[in-house]
Design a protein around this motif. Structure first.
Motif, PDB file in Angstrom:
ATOM      1  N   ILE A 110      45.483  29.914  36.392  1.00 17.74           N
ATOM      2  CA  ILE A 110      45.173  28.460  37.392  1.00 17.74           C
ATOM      3  C   ILE A 110      44.475  26.987  36.016  1.00 17.74           C
ATOM      4  N   GLU A 111      45.386  26.537  36.114  1.00 16.50           N
ATOM      5  CA  GLU A 111      45.290  24.733  34.962  1.00 16.50           C
ATOM      6  C   GLU A 111      44.687  23.731  35.684  1.00 16.50           C
ATOM      7  N   PHE A 112      43.755  23.305  35.145  1.00 11.44           N
ATOM      8  CA  PHE A 112      43.180  21.926  35.322  1.00 11.44           C
ATOM      9  C   PHE A 112      44.280  20.610  34.778  1.00 11.44           C
ATOM     10  N   GLU A 113      43.710  20.051  35.302  1.00 15.15           N
ATOM     11  CA  GLU A 113      44.531  17.945  34.760  1.00 15.15           C
ATOM     12  C   GLU A 113      43.171  16.959  35.076  1.00 15.15           C
ATOM     13  N   ASP A 114      43.187  16.709  33.575  1.00 15.44           N
ATOM     14  CA  ASP A 114      42.229  15.964  33.555  1.00 15.44           C
ATOM     15  C   ASP A 114      42.547  14.373  33.748  1.00 15.44           C
ATOM     16  N   GLY A 115      42.831  13.694  35.484  1.00 17.11           N
ATOM     17  CA  GLY A 115      43.456  12.329  35.996  1.00 17.11           C
ATOM     18  C   GLY A 115      42.982  11.283  34.952  1.00 17.11           C
ATOM     19  N   LEU A 116      42.067  11.830  34.617  1.00 17.03           N
ATOM     20  CA  LEU A 116      40.128  10.097  34.393  1.00 17.03           C
ATOM     21  C   LEU A 116      40.581  10.290  33.021  1.00 17.03           C
ATOM     22  N   HIS A 117      40.932  11.353  32.450  1.00 20.85           N
ATOM     23  CA  HIS A 117      40.673  11.159  30.329  1.00 20.85           C
ATOM     24  C   HIS A 117      41.891  11.569  29.422  1.00 20.85           C
ATOM     25  N   GLU A 118      42.509  12.540  30.542  1.00 14.43           N
ATOM     26  CA  GLU A 118      43.712  13.257  29.545  1.00 14.43           C
ATOM     27  C   GLU A 118      44.581  13.430  30.630  1.00 14.43           C
ATOM     28  N   PRO A 119      45.369  12.469  32.051  1.00  8.46           N
ATOM     29  CA  PRO A 119      46.497  12.678  32.516  1.00  8.46           C
ATOM     30  C   PRO A 119      48.033  13.208  31.420  1.00  8.46           C
ATOM     31  N   GLY A 120      48.608  13.692  32.551  1.00  7.63           N
ATOM     32  CA  GLY A 120      49.660  14.973  31.489  1.00  7.63           C
ATOM     33  C   GLY A 120      49.243  15.967  30.473  1.00  7.63           C
ATOM     34  N   VAL A 121      48.193  16.133  30.677  1.00  2.80           N
ATOM     35  CA  VAL A 121      47.285  17.690  29.802  1.00  2.80           C
ATOM     36  C   VAL A 121      47.456  18.346  31.263  1.00  2.80           C
ATOM     37  N   TRP A 122      47.973  19.616  30.114  1.00 11.86           N
ATOM     38  CA  TRP A 122      47.075  20.560  31.662  1.00 11.86           C
ATOM     39  C   TRP A 122      46.615  21.777  30.670  1.00 11.86           C
ATOM     40  N   HIS A 123      44.716  22.226  31.110  1.00  6.77           N
ATOM     41  CA  HIS A 123      44.443  23.161  30.219  1.00  6.77           C
ATOM     42  C   HIS A 123      44.290  24.129  31.057  1.00  6.77           C
ATOM     43  N   TYR A 124      44.157  25.798  30.087  1.00 10.69           N
ATOM     44  CA  TYR A 124      43.845  26.657  30.973  1.00 10.69           C
ATOM     45  C   TYR A 124      42.234  26.410  31.834  1.00 10.69           C
ATOM     46  N   GLN A 125      41.910  26.995  32.524  1.00  9.38           N
ATOM     47  CA  GLN A 125      40.844  27.225  33.861  1.00  9.38           C
ATOM     48  C   GLN A 125      39.868  28.934  33.635  1.00  9.38           C
ATOM     49  N   THR A 126      41.530  29.575  34.366  1.00 10.84           N
ATOM     50  CA  THR A 126      41.230  30.768  34.501  1.00 10.84           C
ATOM     51  C   THR A 126      42.296  31.734  34.786  1.00 10.84           C
ATOM     52  N   GLU A 127      42.162  33.327  35.598  1.00  5.64           N
ATOM     53  CA  GLU A 127      42.961  34.048  35.559  1.00  5.64           C
ATOM     54  C   GLU A 127      42.273  34.848  36.270  1.00  5.64           C
ATOM     55  N   VAL A 128      42.854  35.387  37.669  1.00  5.45           N
ATOM     56  CA  VAL A 128      42.935  36.464  38.060  1.00  5.45           C
ATOM     57  C   VAL A 128      44.015  37.115  38.410  1.00  5.45           C
ATOM     58  N   PRO A 129      43.291  38.882  39.176  1.00  9.84           N
ATOM     59  CA  PRO A 129      44.849  39.954  39.227  1.00  9.84           C
ATOM     60  C   PRO A 129      45.303  39.411  40.388  1.00  9.84           C
ATOM     61  N   GLY A 130      46.820  39.951  40.452  1.00 11.17           N
ATOM     62  CA  GLY A 130      47.492  39.333  41.002  1.00 11.17           C
ATOM     63  C   GLY A 130      47.540  39.726  42.393  1.00 11.17           C
ATOM     64  N   THR A 131      46.778  40.317  42.618  1.00 13.59           N
ATOM     65  CA  THR A 131      46.409  40.615  44.387  1.00 13.59           C
ATOM     66  C   THR A 131      45.805  39.592  44.913  1.00 13.59           C
ATOM     67  N   GLN A 132      45.132  38.595  44.141  1.00 10.02           N
ATOM     68  CA  GLN A 132      43.737  37.506  44.919  1.00 10.02           C
ATOM     69  C   GLN A 132      44.368  36.705  44.822  1.00 10.02           C
ATOM     70  N   THR A 133      44.450  35.473  45.649  1.00  9.46           N
ATOM     71  CA  THR A 133      44.997  34.409  46.198  1.00  9.46           C
ATOM     72  C   THR A 133      44.162  33.245  46.610  1.00  9.46           C
ATOM     73  N   THR A 134      42.572  33.975  45.948  1.00  5.30           N
ATOM     74  CA  THR A 134      41.336  32.876  46.541  1.00  5.30           C
ATOM     75  C   THR A 134      40.636  33.055  45.166  1.00  5.30           C
ATOM     76  N   VAL A 135      39.657  31.900  44.350  1.00  2.00           N
ATOM     77  CA  VAL A 135      39.174  31.628  43.587  1.00  2.00           C
ATOM     78  C   VAL A 135      38.065  30.663  43.309  1.00  2.00           C
ATOM     79  N   GLN A 136      36.657  30.869  43.296  1.00  2.00           N
ATOM     80  CA  GLN A 136      36.420  29.833  42.975  1.00  2.00           C
ATOM     81  C   GLN A 136      36.086  28.913  41.489  1.00  2.00           C
ATOM     82  N   LEU A 137      36.195  27.966  41.360  1.00  2.00           N
ATOM     83  CA  LEU A 137      35.801  27.469  39.612  1.00  2.00           C
ATOM     84  C   LEU A 137      34.491  26.405  39.772  1.00  2.00           C
ATOM     85  N   LYS A 138      34.197  26.953  38.650  1.00  2.00           N
ATOM     86  CA  LYS A 138      33.114  25.927  38.087  1.00  2.00           C
ATOM     87  C   LYS A 138      34.115  24.371  37.269  1.00  2.00           C
TER      88      LYS A 138
END
Length: 1065
Positions: free
Chosen positions: A677-705
């Motif tokens: 899972i990656e995220f973009e900060d459209g306020l400070h760095e639009p167009g730049v994607w950052h690593y957020q976290t990763e989960v096993p391939g059997t999981q399709t939902t994640v709680q993000l901080k």
């Protein structure tokens, strides 16, 4: 409102530098400016307070000073004027105060013993040197004494007294035998601090007649020798009747067998003793015990611990060494000697006193007419030192009055100074253990403004980055600085500008419309001046078509694109890297204008390829991974990267968390192992994607901080064994609320770039770490163990702040705290930094050379005091060079060699020396800034060695029974040649060797005629040279006497010295 970087109001007076000295005005170190400003004298070099000189050499008493106008010099000797014009042996160097006493031309060093003081004077004041005490070194002979042989019973203790003559400085003591070999020492046998040789118990192998104590006087490079001492150890079990008949009972201490004994202290005596040492010195405490078995020594401090990192044990733990002692090291130290039969102990009461040392040394003041200032002189010591002031070398109580001056103990307060107030003040702090003397001038200047930045200087920056426009200035009183855009523009104000105290204008975020002419105006009551500079803001370089991830089959072809956009006035260069290194030197790699093509791909081409674009102002890069796979069999299952996930949904929105769900794409015959899972900060760095976290391939939902003040979008990437999918389409955006910063900048450092500054740097927070608008930093510093209060400034979102006017290489406590419009981050951690280094002040002392053999020497030196290093000690450099060969007496081009010894080493080996040569060397200390001054050149000589082989051996003029030999002397005689050795023997047809004949030839010969040889016979010759040390390597030749004399062409024999040898056949 204008934003200005200022230190706190409690420290409103500026602390700046003139010629690397603290003053009340900022005087830039501009060479042209400094040449024009009047300045009182400053002593920049002087001889040490306690100056021991070699009575055989000229005495040089140093006194160098600078000032404007250049100062004149005078001297006192023993408190009265020293008229050097009346002493023909004393001269003063031109443009200097340094005295030279010509001892080598008939003078006596003893006649010039005394206390000398130098005064440097110009129209602005007078500076004085320390009291320099001149004493010639002394190396007296040993007093004659009759030494009786020592008859000792095995197992008893023994002390061999050295009692060296009293020299200046004291000699270094060591024990050797008559072959000049060091006597072995151990826990049982060792040398005490007083030079005596102590035996805890004697053994039969201690019997010898050549225990010799040597005293080395380093200053005069002489060694004195005591008469040899004889020791005879008697073993009761082995005494025969003859020995018993020749010795009295007294001689052998009674015929008792060897018995074990519990420890008894040989030194010190009694149960207690006292010791006084000075702060900063090395404390040496010693306990040596007798006993059998040999006692082991242990040390403790009563009621405390031995100081860590400063405690060392020497001489088999018989000596306790504590370096850099302080008052806290006072106390009772107990040594305990123990063996299997018992123990003995001794308590040494140590008191640490202190010669005066600086708390705050007075610093030079540069003031404007009408300004106020202070000179502070604070010192400590034990006992507390007395502080006295002098003005221009005269006690201030009897000096000419100055209404602007008021003395208040350790402080002089100046009010409303005028130009006539300029003077040099001396502070003397003294107690019974020594004194400190410091010169500090008060220089009152009235100068109109000057701008030192070149006119029309061009600055170029990339858009959206900071622009710093310089306006270096000087004036007295300190000028006010104003900035205008354009020649007739209005004064610059507002939050979009930052105005630095050194005159620099900072535009934190320069835009294209910031381009133009900027005018700096400096004015004070004496005048006004202005200067224009130019700013150009360039478009940033961008990669508009980046290289993309590729999977290619082995032996295929692949291309990566890299299309760029750049400012038309900048010339970009494009470099391709593989795994962050240069591309392989392989013709399969083709670099085009906008792409990289790899032909005939192999497995080793697997990796990450990066396109790097550089201009003179910026640099950008983009990377892509190449995966090489084997060609699939036919028919075969096709394995591929998964398809991207889709239908991303955000639910459960909270201030610091959110839930993200998605639908996986097709696996393409390879199970999905995990989702990234990656995220973009459209306020400070639009167009730049950052690593957020990763989960096993059997999981399709994640709680993000989540972090505050971030406009989030999320995307998901599926991963299988083949590789990563393309990213999913972005989720909807979610903007979190602002908050105080959660964290402070990392990697805070303080490292000076100049001797008078402290550069504080940190890694700025990322945009999403700001937690709110208006990100700034509070930079705080204070001098460690000196300042109680913090000095702080608030700066824009930058990553560096420079503190000017610091002392050289002192520790600072530093902290950097983030803040935004909502408030401050938590209290930051403090780090320790150092202001800038300066070149070391002094050269290593007591440089000594011990020649080990003809090609190897060992050099020793004393470490320089840590405070004079003025930086991080990196080591010592030894410069050495050959002056001349002692055998040829011809000088040659001096090629200096350099050896570097890292760390706080005090010795080193000099290999590869040439035998029988004269060398010079000196030693310098090195810190991060560079090298300090060189120690005085030390001369040493290497002994003779064996010579090299003769340069040639020719055999000419063969006859029926003779041969002529000619040779050249060795290229490297390595000493005085004593002779040549010629050996020869006949060789028969089966290559068997006949009897060997040896001839010794005088060293001044260069040819030889051998007579009475056998005709038509082959001879083998072996030829080498000799010195007093031995024979060198040999050169060999073969020659044949002729069968008859017909048809032989006889070469001419050289006209050099020769000799004729013949013997019976």
């Amino acid at each position: 409102m204008m934003k200005k970087k200022n230190i706190s109001a409690s420290k409103a007076s500026l602390v700046l530098f003139l010629c690397q000295m603290v003053s009340a005005l900022d005087v830039p170190l501009d060479s042209k400016l400094l040449e024009e400003l009047l300045q009182p004298p400053t002593i920049i070099q002087q001889s040490p307070k306690d100056y021991i000189v070699d009575p055989r050499e000229n005495i040089v008493i140093q006194c160098e000073a600078k000032g404007k106008p250049p100062p004149s010099f005078s001297w006192t000797r023993n408190g009265t004027h020293f008229d050097i014009d009346k002493d023909a042996l004393v001269t003063m160097k031109p443009n200097s105060g340094t005295l030279v006493v010509n001892i080598m031309n008939g003078g006596k060093a003893e006649a010039y013993e005394g206390v000398y003081q130098c005064t440097a004077r110009n129209e602005r004041g007078a500076a004085i040197s320390n009291n320099i005490v001149i004493r010639p070194s002394r190396s007296p002979l040993w007093t004659k004494e009759k030494l009786e042989p020592n008859h000792v019973r095995e197992g008893d203790s023994l002390v061999l007294h050295c009692r060296p003559p009293v020299g200046l400085p004291p000699p270094i003591i060591f024990w050797m035998d008559n072959a000049f070999q060091r006597l072995p020492q151990s826990e049982r046998v060792s040398q005490g601090l007083n030079g005596d040789l102590y035996f805890s118990n004697v053994q039969p192998e201690d019997t010898r007649e050549d225990y010799i104590c040597y005293a080395r006087f380093n200053h005069t490079q002489t060694i004195q020798q005591k008469q040899p001492i004889s020791v005879k150890v008697f073993s009761m079990d082995s005494l025969n009747d003859t020995i018993a008949a020749n010795l009295s009972d007294t001689d052998i201490y009674g015929a008792k067998p060897v018995t074990e004994r519990q420890p008894v202290l040989l030194t010190p005596t009694g149960s207690t003793s006292t010791k006084v040492e000075l702060r900063g010195n090395v404390l040496l405490l010693e306990c040596i015990a007798a006993g059998l078995p040999t006692p082991v020594i242990r040390w403790i401090k009563e009621g405390g611990e031995l100081p860590a990192n400063r405690t060392f044990f020497e001489n088999f733990k018989k000596t306790l060494k504590i370096i850099d002692v302080s008052e806290a090291d006072s106390g009772n130290y107990k040594c305990i000697a123990r063996n299997t039969l018992g123990s003995a102990h001794h308590v040494i009461s140590v008191t640490v006193k202190a010669a005066p040392y600086w708390i705050t040394a007075p610093r030079n003041l540069v003031l404007s007419p009408g300004e106020d200032g202070t000179l502070i002189c604070r010192a400590n010591g034990n006992p507390k030192p007395d502080i006295t002031w002098l003005a221009n070398g005269v006690p201030i109580a009897i000096a000419p009055e100055d209404p602007s001056r008021k003395v208040d103990g350790d402080t002089i307060i100046f009010s409303h100074v005028q130009e006539r107030s300029s003077a040099v003040y001396q502070c003397n702090a003294s107690n019974e253990y020594g004194y400190l003397l410091a010169n500090a001038f008060v220089n009152v200047l009235a100068e109109p403004p000057r701008i030192l930045t070149p006119a029309n200087k061009l600055y170029q920056v990339i858009a959206d980055s900071p622009a710093l426009l310089d306006c270096a200035y000087f004036g007295s009183p300190k000028p006010e600085i104003e900035w205008f855009k354009g020649v007739k523009g209005s004064i610059l104000r507002g939050n979009e500008y930052v105005f630095h105290d050194n005159g620099t204008l900072e535009i934190p975020v320069a835009q294209k419309d910031s381009t133009g002419t900027y005018t700096c105006v400096a004015r004070n009551e004496l005048g006004k001046i202005q200067n224009e500079v130019q700013l150009e803001v360039k478009d940033p370089t961008m990669i508009i078509k980046q290289p993309e991830y590729k999977v290619i089959q082995r032996y295929g072809q692949v291309s990566f694109e890299c299309i760029i956009k750049h400012d038309p006035t900048l010339l970009p260069t494009v470099v391709w890297l593989k795994d962050n290194d240069e591309l392989p030197d392989d013709e399969r790699f083709l670099v085009g204008k906008d792409n990289l093509t790899i032909m005939n791909v192999t497995d080793k081409d697997d990796g990450t390829y990066t396109c790097v674009v550089n201009t003179t102002l910026d640099s950008v890069s983009a990377s892509a991974v190449l995966t090489v796979v084997a060609a699939p069999p036919t028919p075969a299952i096709i394995y591929a990267r998964p398809n991207p996930p889709f239908d991303l949904e955000l639910t459960g929105q909270l201030e610091r968390s959110i839930e993200l769900s998605w639908v996986p794409g097709d696996e393409n015959n390879s199970p999905i192992t995990n989702f990234v899972i990656e995220f973009e900060d459209g306020l400070h760095e639009p167009g730049v994607w950052h690593y957020q976290t990763e989960v096993p391939g059997t999981q399709t939902t994640v709680q993000l901080k989540l972090s505050p003040y971030v406009n989030y979008s999320f995307r998901v990437i599926a991963v299988n064994e083949i590789g990563r999918s393309q990213p999913s389409e972005p989720s909807e955006q979610y903007l979190t609320k602002s908050a105080n910063p959660d964290e402070n900048p990392s990697n805070v450092q303080g490292i000076g770039s100049e001797p008078d500054n402290l550069v504080i740097t940190w890694e700025s927070l990322k945009g999403f770490q700001s937690n709110g608008p208006g990100l700034q930093y509070k930079v705080s510093w204070r001098q460690k163990d000196v300042d109680d209060e913090w000095t702080s400034v608030i700066v824009a979102n930058v990553s560096k702040y420079i503190v000017s006017g610091t002392p050289t290489f002192v520790p600072y406590e530093i902290k950097v705290q983030a803040l935004n419009d909502l408030g401050y981050a938590p209290e930051p951690l403090e780090v320790i930094g150092h202001s800038g280094e300066d070149l070391p002040m002094v050269a290593p002392g007591n440089v000594q050379v011990h020649v080990i053999n003809s090609t190897l020497a060992k050099v020793h030196w004393d470490p320089v005091p840590p405070k004079t290093v003025r930086g991080h000690l990196q080591g010592y450099k030894v410069y050495y060079w050959k002056v001349q060969s002692l055998s040829r007496r011809n000088r040659r081009h001096v090629e200096k060699k350099i050896l570097t010894f890292r760390g706080n080493k005090t010795f080193g080996m000099l290999p590869g020396l040439e035998p029988y040569s004269s060398y010079k060397l000196n030693v310098r200390v090195v810190n991060g800034k560079g090298e300090g001054p060189a120690s005085p050149d030390k001369v040493f000589k290497t002994p003779e060695g064996v010579p090299s082989s003769p340069s040639f051996l020719k055999i000419t003029n063969p006859t029926l029974d003779s041969l002529t030999l000619e040779w050249g002397s060795p290229t490297h005689p390595n000493g005085v040649l004593t002779s040549y050795i010629l050996k020869f023997q006949p060789i028969n047809n089966t290559h068997e060797l006949g009897p060997l004949v040896e001839i010794r030839i005088p060293a001044n010969e260069s040819s030889l005629i051998l007579k009475n040889l056998n005709y038509s016979t082959r001879y083998k010759f072996y030829f080498n040279a000799q010195t007093s040390v031995g024979s060198g390597s040999q050169i060999t030749e073969e020659a044949v006497t002729i069968m008859d004399e017909a048809g032989i062409l006889r070469p001419a024999v050289g006209a050099g010295k020769g000799m004729l040898l013949q013997w019976p056949k």
